[in-house]
Write a protein that holds these residues in place. Structure first.
Motif, short mmCIF file in Angstrom:
data_model
loop_
_atom_site.label_atom_id
_atom_site.label_comp_id
_atom_site.label_asym_id
_atom_site.label_seq_id
_atom_site.Cartn_x
_atom_site.Cartn_y
_atom_site.Cartn_z
N VAL A 173 0.90 -1.33 0.07
CA VAL A 173 0.12 0.13 -0.06
C VAL A 173 0.78 1.21 0.01
CG1 VAL A 173 -1.97 -1.12 1.16
CG2 VAL A 173 0.04 0.14 2.55
N ARG A 174 0.23 2.40 -0.57
CA ARG A 174 1.20 3.37 -0.44
C ARG A 174 1.51 4.02 0.74
NH1 ARG A 174 0.14 8.15 -4.53
NH2 ARG A 174 -1.76 7.09 -5.05
N SER A 175 0.73 3.90 1.88
CA SER A 175 1.12 4.40 3.35
C SER A 175 0.52 3.42 3.96
CB SER A 175 0.62 5.61 3.56
OG SER A 175 0.67 6.05 5.00
N HIS A 219 0.52 -7.33 -10.42
CA HIS A 219 1.01 -5.92 -10.21
C HIS A 219 -0.27 -5.02 -10.52
CE1 HIS A 219 2.47 -1.70 -10.73
NE2 HIS A 219 2.68 -1.80 -12.05
N THR A 220 -1.04 -4.41 -9.57
CA THR A 220 -2.39 -3.81 -10.18
C THR A 220 -2.28 -2.51 -9.73
OG1 THR A 220 -3.53 -3.75 -7.96
CG2 THR A 220 -3.47 -5.80 -8.96
N ALA A 221 -1.25 -1.96 -9.10
CA ALA A 221 -1.33 -0.54 -8.79
C ALA A 221 -0.87 0.54 -10.03
CB ALA A 221 -0.05 -0.16 -7.66
N TRP A 239 -5.33 10.78 -21.12
CA TRP A 239 -4.18 10.40 -20.55
C TRP A 239 -4.16 9.01 -19.77
CZ3 TRP A 239 -1.40 13.34 -23.24
CH2 TRP A 239 -1.80 14.59 -23.60
N TYR A 240 -5.34 8.35 -19.31
CA TYR A 240 -5.31 7.64 -18.59
C TYR A 240 -4.90 6.40 -19.51
CZ TYR A 240 -7.04 3.23 -16.34
OH TYR A 240 -7.48 2.07 -16.03
N MET A 241 -5.96 6.37 -20.56
CA MET A 241 -5.80 5.37 -21.71
C MET A 241 -4.23 5.21 -22.19
SD MET A 241 -8.45 4.29 -23.72
CE MET A 241 -9.58 5.63 -24.35
N MET A 246 -14.40 -1.75 -18.15
CA MET A 246 -14.66 -0.84 -16.68
C MET A 246 -15.18 -2.14 -15.68
SD MET A 246 -14.39 2.53 -16.97
CE MET A 246 -15.95 3.35 -16.16
N VAL A 247 -14.60 -1.99 -14.68
CA VAL A 247 -14.78 -2.86 -13.53
C VAL A 247 -15.93 -2.41 -12.47
CG1 VAL A 247 -13.68 -4.62 -11.98
CG2 VAL A 247 -12.50 -3.65 -13.83
N ILE A 248 -17.12 -3.03 -12.25
CA ILE A 248 -17.92 -2.69 -11.52
C ILE A 248 -18.10 -4.00 -10.51
CG2 ILE A 248 -18.98 -0.72 -12.61
CD1 ILE A 248 -21.31 -2.83 -13.56
P1 NDP Z 1 -8.24 2.02 -7.55
O1 NDP Z 1 -7.80 3.51 -7.67
O2 NDP Z 1 -9.10 1.72 -6.59
O3 NDP Z 1 -6.69 1.51 -7.22
C1 NDP Z 1 -5.43 1.93 -7.64
C2 NDP Z 1 -4.16 1.38 -6.69
O4 NDP Z 1 -3.08 1.85 -7.37
C3 NDP Z 1 -4.79 2.00 -5.20
O5 NDP Z 1 -4.41 1.19 -4.42
C4 NDP Z 1 -3.70 3.35 -5.40
O6 NDP Z 1 -3.02 3.75 -3.96
C5 NDP Z 1 -2.49 2.69 -6.22
N1 NDP Z 1 -1.67 3.80 -6.71
C6 NDP Z 1 -1.68 4.91 -7.45
N2 NDP Z 1 -0.58 5.52 -7.62
C7 NDP Z 1 0.21 4.96 -6.89
C8 NDP Z 1 1.54 5.16 -6.52
N3 NDP Z 1 2.24 6.33 -7.09
N4 NDP Z 1 2.31 4.47 -5.66
C9 NDP Z 1 1.63 3.23 -5.14
N5 NDP Z 1 0.55 2.96 -5.31
C10 NDP Z 1 -0.12 3.74 -6.34
O7 NDP Z 1 -8.48 1.41 -8.96
P2 NDP Z 1 -8.79 0.06 -9.40
O8 NDP Z 1 -8.71 -0.79 -8.46
O9 NDP Z 1 -9.94 0.26 -10.36
O10 NDP Z 1 -7.53 -0.02 -10.62
C11 NDP Z 1 -6.41 -1.29 -10.22
C12 NDP Z 1 -6.04 -1.56 -11.74
O11 NDP Z 1 -6.97 -2.06 -12.57
C13 NDP Z 1 -5.12 -0.22 -12.20
O12 NDP Z 1 -4.08 -0.69 -12.90
C14 NDP Z 1 -6.23 0.09 -13.45
O13 NDP Z 1 -5.61 0.56 -14.29
C15 NDP Z 1 -6.73 -1.32 -13.79
N6 NDP Z 1 -8.07 -1.37 -14.29
C16 NDP Z 1 -9.11 -0.89 -13.73
C17 NDP Z 1 -10.35 -0.69 -14.46
C18 NDP Z 1 -11.75 -0.46 -13.64
O14 NDP Z 1 -12.39 -0.05 -14.30
N7 NDP Z 1 -11.73 -0.08 -12.45
C19 NDP Z 1 -10.46 -1.29 -15.56
C20 NDP Z 1 -9.22 -1.57 -16.35
C21 NDP Z 1 -8.18 -1.77 -15.73
P3 NDP Z 1 -3.89 4.68 -3.05
O15 NDP Z 1 -5.11 3.99 -2.84
O16 NDP Z 1 -2.90 4.92 -2.13
O17 NDP Z 1 -4.01 5.80 -4.13
#
Ligand code: NDP
Length: 319
Positions: free
Chosen positions: A31-33, A78-80, A157-159, A187-189
Motif C-alpha cells: 500500500v502507499r502508506s 501488479h495492479t497499482a 491520458w489514462y488510456m 470498466m470494472v464494477i
Molecule cells: P483504484 O484507484 O481503486 O486502485 C489503484 C491503486 O493504485 C490504489 O491502491 C492506489 O493507491 C495505487 N496507486 C496509485 N498511484 C500509486 C503510487 N504512486 N504508488 C503506489 N500505489 C499507487 O483503481 P482500480 O482498483 O480500479 O484499478 C486497479 C488496476 O486495474 C489499475 O491498474 C487500473 O488501471 C486497472 N483497471 C481498472 C479498471 C476499472 O474499471 N476499475 C479497468 C481496467 C483496468 P492509493 O489507494 O494509495 O491511491
C-alpha cells in the motif's frame, strides 16, 4: 504459496487479496502508506488476514520500493496504477507512475529468483483504442493494440498511461525472460470492499446521484469478482499466456440507465443523453474465448450493476 499484490488497497486489488486469502495463499500486499487506516482497515479485516496477510509500504515512483514485498514470492500481481479522469499534470500524475511504476515493479521481480510468473493488470484501454473501425459486428480480441498517438491526440491520458505501461511491460519481460501475463479488463464494477470511491464505480454513482445526462458512450463492463478470479487463474494455470481481455458486454450508458430504472424505479436517473462522444456510442464485441480458457463465465451486467448500486448505497456514496 506466497504472492505479492501491489496497490492492494484499491478496488480491484482488494477483491484479489480477498480471493487469494480464501484460497490459502500467504499474501504480501503493498500500500502507499501504512499510516492511513482508511486504506488498510478493510484488508486487515479479511478472512485469513491475521495469519497470512503482510502489509508493505511502496510507492510506484520510488526505485526499489517494491523489493521487500516481492522478495521470496512465487507470483506477483501488479495492479497499482493511478486511475483518474481529471488531472492537472497528466505526465506526473498518470503516465510516470503507470510506466515507471510498472518497470520498477518488474525490475524487483527480475531480481527475485523465486518469482515464477508476473500478472500485470493492464486494461481494455490498451487494446481497443485505435483507428480500426468499430461496428456491432466487429469482434475485438487480444491481437489488438491501442495506438498511443490517438490517445495523445485526444488527450486521453489514462488510456495513454495504460497503453504505454503494458507495452513497456512486454518489452521488459522479453528482454529479461520474465513469464508475464496481462489481464485487460473493461470498466470494472461490482461491490466495493474499500471505503473510498474508485473511478469506475463512480460512473454508476453519478447516474444514481441524479446527473442531468448520461454519457453518449458505449463501454465494456465486467464484474470485479470475475476480474479477481481471472488474475488468480492466470497465475495458477501453467499454460496461461499473453493477454486476457475481460468484458461481459459492451453497453451504451442508456442501457445502464434502463437497467437501473428497472431495479430502482424511484431513483432520479438521467433522462437525456449528453452531446459528448469521447468514446464512440457505437457498440462492438470483445472475444470471450481466451477468458473462457481461464474458466471465466461472466456474471451478467444486470447483476453487476445491482451489486454496485447496493454497495454504493450501503457505503453512502449514493444519496
Ligand atoms: P483504484 O484507484 O481503486 O486502485 C489503484 C491503486 O493504485 C490504489 O491502491 C492506489 O493507491 C495505487 N496507486 C496509485 N498511484 C500509486 C503510487 N504512486 N504508488 C503506489 N500505489 C499507487 O483503481 P482500480 O482498483 O480500479 O484499478 C486497479 C488496476 O486495474 C489499475 O491498474 C487500473 O488501471 C486497472 N483497471 C481498472 C479498471 C476499472 O474499471 N476499475 C479497468 C481496467 C483496468 P492509493 O489507494 O494509495 O491511491
Amino acid at each position: 504459496k506466497t504472492v505479492c499484490v501491489t496497490g492492494a488497497a484499491g478496488f480491484v486489488a482488494s477483491h484479489l487479496v480477498k480471493l487469494l486469502l480464501q484460497q490459502g495463499y500467504y499474501v504480501k500486499a503493498s500500500v502507499r502508506s501504512l499510516n492511513n487506516p482508511s486504506k488498510t482497515e478493510h484488508l486487515l479485516k479479511l478472512d485469513g488476514a491475521k495469519k497470512r496477510l503482510h502489509l508493505f509500504e511502496a510507492d510506484l515512483l520510488e526505485e526499489g520500493s517494491f523489493d521487500a514485498a516481492i522478495d521470496g514470492c512465487d507470483g506477483v500481481f501488479h495492479t497499482a496504477s493511478p486511475f483518474f479522469s481529471t488531472v492537472t499534470d497528466p505526465q506526473k500524475e498518470l503516465i510516470e507512475p503507470a510506466l515507471k511504476g510498472t518497470l520498477n515493479v518488474l525490475g524487483s521481480c527480475s531480481k527475485s529468483p523465486s518469482v515464477k510468473r508476473v500478472v500485470v493488470t493492464s486494461s481494455l484501454a490498451a487494446v481497443v483504442f485505435n483507428a480500426r473501425p468499430k461496428t456491432p459486428e466487429v469482434v475485438v480480441d487480444e491481437t489488438w493494440f491501442s495506438d498511443p498517438e490517438l490517445s495523445k491526440a485526444m488527450k486521453l491520458w489514462y488510456m495513454l498511461s495504460k497503453t504505454l505501461a503494458e507495452d513497456a511491460a512486454w518489452k521488459f519481460a522479453e528482454e529479461k525472460g520474465l513469464d508475464l501475463v496481462t489481464i485487460n479488463p473493461a470498466m470494472v464494477i461490482g461491490p466495493l470492499l474499500q471505503s473510498t470511491l474508485n473511478t469506475s464505480a463512480e460512473t454508476i454513482a453519478n447516474l444514481l446521484n441524479g446527473s442531468e445526462t448520461y454519457p453518449n458512450s458505449s463501454l465494456g463492463w465486467v464484474n470485479v469478482k470475475d476480474v479477481a478470479k481471472a488474475h488468480v487463474q492466470a497465475f495458477e494455470i501453467p499454460s496461461a499466456n499473453g493477454r486476457y481481455c475481460l468484458v461481459e458486454s459492451i453497453a451504451h450508458y442508456s442501457e445502464l440507465v434502463k437497467i437501473l430504472r428497472k431495479l430502482y424505479p424511484a431513483s432520479k436517473l438521467p433522462e437525456k443523453c449528453a452531446d459528448d462522444n469521447v468514446f464512440s456510442p457505437v457498440t462492438f464485441q470483445v472475444s470471450k474465448v481466451k477468458a473462457k480458457s481461464l474458466g471465466i463465465d461472466y456474471i451478467t451486467l444486470e447483476q453487476s450493476i445491482k451489486e454496485t448500486a447496493e454497495s454504493l448505497k450501503e457505503k453512502n456514496f449514493v444519496k
